[in-house]
Design an enzyme around this catalytic site. Structure first.
Site: not given
Length: 717
Positions: A388, A390, A411, A547, A686
């Protein structure tokens, strides 16, 4: 010499928390005051400290105010009143700084004065245009309000101090907005949707389908603050390309001789597909969302094997290879992610191996696509899907019918832990490290629980495209609870971390990567984060994930705060940035294969968000070298990005890497530094970004270049 004794005293912090009384903190504050005065009073510090502790001895619960008053009184009564004044000034400055951060007027003043920390927070946001300025102004107010009135006091305090980072305070929690998502494009196209006053029906051609996708992306990006992704776009669009084919087949029956009808329909459809994908690329790059930026969008593709899917894949890559505009510069969006799968496109005998070759050419010339390894990603996350935005990955999840669902999930936000600070505060004692770590994790938990509570207060009518018209999968009615889209572990909320390298360097030195005990220590950290995530997941019914935070301003912010507090520490604060994620120290020269082998274990404990990068020289004439890395990575890591110099000068034709200067980026061949006559592209968290096209304060380009070298710049997702 003063010796610290066991004490049952606790300190009641300003935010209401109670922590153990630590006289060592008073020692550091007094030393800082002494250093400011360049006094010879250091030999008296133990006397001062003993007097302070004795005066406080009768109180079981101490307040910050009581401690400060006692310190000031003891110092003022000594032979060194200048130290007392320096201490008082230090405390006053700290209090003023804290008040300024939460003062809305001060926040807006920073924006009007073009403070770099505000106007340059996002590498893809042009702070000179009105709609972006409006968004930045609203964000400054929202951030100040949230810190002062909304966040739990101990969470706000931890954020302000730099113990944690509550991401995207310019949007959340002032608004009950969500972070990033996988848009349910297939469901929206097939069932229709509503935007504004238009009730949109299912498209009857691939051109209409891509036009609708562009509008969906713009509206979704305006209704949340993170990135959005369209997964398997080649397979989703194949059915609409087939409608084009059938239409052309009918035309051919009337106008084309029988043995040429199939060829006619195929060629016309191929042209339709290419035009549709080119239009989608242009539309995305010309969109502006309500927050003043191009949508941070990712397209995933590569697994379809039908004629139509193959043509869509090739069109995506050919359009990107060609470039956009009259100068054919590299498109910044959408981010492209190409899926590699054994039996589909990985090896020479696979049916889509030719498309892999095209993807290699595109990555060498345009930096995208990044690649996903199907088997490894399935092993790590439970099934296959693109990230979702990068890098934020969803875990495998089944609905009530036992079907695996990814599209429409999302998220809910990130809170990041400052690992280097914990290591610095531990002073070489790993038992102390873990004690502080566990204390900070309780703050992280409270911050994430607050995020969950806040996003659940949204109403379907707040973001119709998300909740009512299918972007999040289920379609709710006004008045229904949005929690149904988040609970039962359908949505993720993320524990972020930064600075594994620096945390280990504090205990094992800057060359620790080849030392097993040091690497095991870093793995223990992410394992411990995962244990917390697993425990909270079972207790609260949301999917807590770990994360590996993609940081731009945060790499600077945490480092700056720690440098100001603890000074310049070799391999930790002296670099003026903290290392993102679990990445190998970018100052060291290693091969892509070594980097992959070093990093491959971390995503198993950080499956909620991760990516690996490898640095290369120019690769346009050596795609076999890039393919060797992709193939090596396939069974080792799940998600791999390419960093290679692709800057281009339109004056002399130079292609490679531009030189950063205080005034901007400069062609090393002819000295051209005109942003209208060059294309400078860097990876930004990203995503890609063009820092040359964004007005920046003096010297910012050198900083950007320096941070590019440690892999990631861009918005803190």
């Amino acid at each position: 010499m003063y010796t610290e004794k066991e004490t049952q005293q606790v300190v009641e912090k300003r935010d209401g928390r109670q922590v153990d009384f630590d006289p060592g903190k008073i020692r550091k504050a007094i030393l800082a005051a002494m250093n400011a005065q360049e006094t010879d009073a250091e030999n008296q510090i133990d006397v001062f400290l003993e007097n302070i502790v004795n005066e406080l001895a009768n109180d079981t619960v101490l307040t910050i105010e009581k401690i400060q008053e006692t310190v000031e009184n003891v110092l003022m009564k000594s032979e060194y009143p200048d130290v007392a004044r320096a201490y008082i000034e230090y405390r006053h400055d700290r209090d003023s700084e804290r008040d300024n951060i939460t003062d809305m007027t001060k926040s807006v003043e920073k924006l009007l004065n073009k403070d770099a920390s505000v106007v340059n927070e996002n590498a893809n946001k042009d702070a000179t245009v009105f709609n972006t300025q409006r968004d930045l102004t609203a964000g400054a107010v929202a951030k100040s309000y949230a810190l002062k009135f909304m966040l739990p006091k101990h969470v706000a305090n931890a954020h302000l101090k730099g113990d944690i980072h509550f991401h995207d305070l310019d949007y959340s929690p002032y608004h009950a907005m969500t972070n990033c998502c996988l848009i349910d494009i297939e469901g929206m196209l097939s069932k229709g949707f509503t935007i504004g006053n238009a009730n949109v029906e299912s498209p009857k051609s691939i051109q209409t389908a891509t036009a609708q996708i562009a509008q969906i992306i713009a509206n979704v990006a305006s209704s949340q603050y993170g990135g959005c992704s369209v997964d398997r776009i080649d397979e989703v669009l194949a059915i609409y390309a087939e409608l084009n084919y059938k239409k052309h087949k009918e035309e051919a029956a009337d106008w084309v001789v029988a043995d040429k009808q199939e060829e006619y329909a195929h060629e016309k459809t191929k042209k339709d597909i290419y035009d549709a994908m080119q239009s989608l690329e242009y539309e995305i790059n010309t969109l502006y969302t309500s927050n003043g930026q191009t949508p941070f969008v990712t397209l995933g593709f590569g697994l379809g094997t039908s004629f139509f899917s193959r043509e869509i894949q090739q069109a995506i890559l050919k359009v990107r290879l060609l470039g956009v505009g009259k100068d054919k510069h590299t498109a910044i969006f959408p981010k492209l992610v190409f899926s590699l799968k054994r039996g589909v496109n990985l090896e020479a005998q696979d049916p889509n191996y030719d498309i892999k070759q095209l993807a290699l050419q595109c990555s060498a010339k345009r930096m995208y696509p990044d690649v996903l390894s199907y088997d490894k990603l399935t092993e790590i996350t439970g099934d296959f899907k693109v990230p979702m935005g990068c890098r934020s990955f969803l875990p495998a999840w089944q609905n009530e019918d036992g079907e695996f669902i990814n599209a429409g999930r999302n998220n809910l936000g990130v809170v990041t832990l400052n690992l280097p600070r914990i290591a610095i505060q531990s002073e070489g004692d790993q038992d102390k490290f873990w004690k502080i770590f566990h204390e900070r994790m309780q703050i992280v938990k409270d911050a994430l629980l607050f995020r969950l509570k806040r996003v659940s207060q949204a109403q379907p009518e707040n973001a119709p495209i998300l909740y009512k018209y299918g972007a999040f999968g289920k379609r709710l009615h006004d008045g229904e609870s949005v929690k149904d889209l988040f609970t039962n572990k359908r949505a993720t909320v993320s524990i972020g971390y930064i600075g594994l390298y620096e945390a280990a360097a504090a205990f094992y030195g800057g060359e620790w990567e080849t030392t097993k005990v040091a690497k095991d220590f870093t793995l223990d950290i992410v394992k411990e984060l995962k244990e917390y995530a697993d425990a909270w997941r079972d207790k609260y019914d949301y999917w807590f994930s770990v994360y590996a935070t993609p940081s731009e301003s945060l790499t600077d912010r945490f480092n700056r705060l720690d440098r100001e507090k603890y000074g310049s520490i070799p391999d930790i604060t002296d670099k003026e940035y903290y290392q993102n994620s679990f990445h190998y120290d970018v100052r060291k020269k290693i091969t892509p294969f070594e980097k992959i082998d070093f990093e491959k274990e971390y995503p198993f404990y950080s499956s909620g968000g991760f990516i690996h990068y490898c640095e290369y020289p120019k690769l346009v004439h050596n795609t076999k070298a890039l393919e060797a890395v992709w193939d090596y990575a396939y069974d080792r890591v799940a998600y791999l990005g390419t960093n290679t110099p692709i800057d281009k000068c339109y004056e002399c034709g130079f292609e490679g890497e531009f030189k950063p200067t205080k005034e901007g980026f400069e062609c090393p061949s002819c000295g051209n530094n005109d942003p209208e006559k060059a294309d400078v592209v860097k990876r930004t968290c990203g995503y890609l970004g063009n820092p040359m096209k964004r007005p920046m304060v003096h010297g910012r380009h050198v900083e950007i270049s320096k941070r590019v070298k440690h892999m990631e710049i861009g918005r803190d997702e």
